[in-house]
Design an enzyme around this catalytic site. Structure first.
Site, short mmCIF file in Angstrom:
data_model
loop_
_atom_site.label_atom_id
_atom_site.label_comp_id
_atom_site.label_asym_id
_atom_site.label_seq_id
_atom_site.Cartn_x
_atom_site.Cartn_y
_atom_site.Cartn_z
N ARG A 246 51.47 71.74 62.55
CA ARG A 246 52.06 70.63 61.81
C ARG A 246 51.00 69.77 61.14
O ARG A 246 51.15 69.39 59.98
CB ARG A 246 52.94 69.79 62.76
N LYS B 199 45.51 53.22 45.52
CA LYS B 199 46.87 53.33 46.05
C LYS B 199 47.02 54.64 46.84
O LYS B 199 47.71 55.57 46.43
CB LYS B 199 47.89 53.24 44.91
N LYS C 167 39.75 40.49 38.65
CA LYS C 167 41.16 40.40 38.25
C LYS C 167 41.53 38.95 37.97
O LYS C 167 40.69 38.05 38.04
CB LYS C 167 42.05 41.00 39.33
N GLU D 260 39.66 43.18 34.42
CA GLU D 260 41.06 43.46 34.05
C GLU D 260 41.51 42.49 32.99
O GLU D 260 41.37 41.28 33.14
CB GLU D 260 41.92 43.34 35.31
N ASP E 2 45.32 46.37 30.81
CA ASP E 2 46.40 46.45 31.79
C ASP E 2 47.76 46.22 31.14
O ASP E 2 48.03 45.16 30.57
CB ASP E 2 46.16 45.42 32.89
#
Length: 283
Positions: A102, A137, A169, A199, A220
């Site tokens: 598995r 991510k 950011k 960004e 973005d």
């Protein structure tokens, strides 16, 4: 295993943690029914078309359970397979084949799914200068595996984490008092060989980031028309990344704007595992 781009210590750490979760004190079913000395042969087969990734990791799973494992790969990572194709033949302790099945399949299917999806994106920008990048991510704890799979699919890795590239950011810009100040403060605080990315969401921000000396500017969630204008503003002063809601249908249009790279979170955050089965062939 280092020649594959996988760090052996990292692979060991992840597999050992997975064993603690899945096997714990032992596979009580297999250990109750199967004599310890029994060996068997098994094979893994593709149940769908795709790109294979994770074979060295799957092998390591079984090796940890049986050091006398005989592993006969029919394909290698990065190879395309068709439904029904044989992937690998294995000979080992019967217990090891069942206990490790598995985990080996979970990892091999996930990574092959990532490689398969990445290959689709890469094919869409074939013939252009554009590279397909992954993002952060990823599944916590599996980032090195996920990013390895992206490479096997023909993609390129973005930053590994928060430590190897400075990403400025909107919240960073607010606390610093503007893009120019943010870039200056970060540049003064980090080693010279670490790049700075900013960004941006408007053409004004793009101009500010380029003037501030950013190494990479992320566009973005911009329209293709706005990205074309942004590329003109930047005028080759730094690398240009397109990001935000990127999908297969958009890629060719985005590539035509003149950007350099496209980052795609869906490569790793919305994985459809490639269907692969393991079957016992002989006991």
């Amino acid at each position: 295993m280092e020649e594959t781009g996988l760090n052996l210590k990292e692979v060991d750490f992840i597999i050992d943690h997975a064993f603690r979760e899945d096997i714990g004190s032992g596979d009580i079913t297999s250990n109750s029914l199967i004599p310890e000395s029994t060996t068997a042969k098994a094979s893994m087969t593709a149940k769908a078309d795709g790109v294979i990734a994770g074979l060295p990791i799957a092998r390591k799973v079984f090796e940890k359970l049986d050091s006398n494992l005989i592993w006969k790969p029919i394909v290698k990572d990065g190879d395309r397979v068709k439904k029904g194709d044989l992937i690998v033949e294995i000979e080992a302790s019967f217990r090891a084949l069942l206990t490790g099945e598995r985990l080996a399949l979970n990892l091999l299917q996930r990574l092959s799914g990532i490689a398969t999806e990445t290959a689709k994106y890469v094919k869409e920008v074939e013939g252009t200068k554009v590279k397909i990048l992954d993002t952060r991510k990823t599944v916590p704890g599996l980032r090195t595996f996920d990013k390895y799979a992206v490479k096997m699919g023909g993609g390129t890795n973005h930053r590994i984490g928060l430590f190897d590239l400075a990403m400025i950011k909107d919240n960073h810009i607010k606390i610093a008092g503007g893009i120019s100040k943010a870039v200056l403060q970060v540049r003064q605080a980090i080693p010279a060989d670490i790049k700075i990315e900013v960004e941006t969401t408007t053409l004004e921000e793009v101009a500010q980031a380029a003037d501030a000396g950013a190494d990479i500017i992320m566009l973005d969630n911009m329209s293709n028309e706005m990205m074309t204008e942004a590329v003109k503003l930047i005028n080759g002063r730094c690398l240009v990344e397109a990001s935000g809601n990127m999908n297969i249908a958009r890629l060719k249009g985005v590539a035509a704007t003149g950007i350099d790279v496209i980052s795609v979170g869906a490569l790793t955050h919305s994985v459809i595992a490639l269907d692969i089965s393991q079957n016992i062939c002989q006991i």
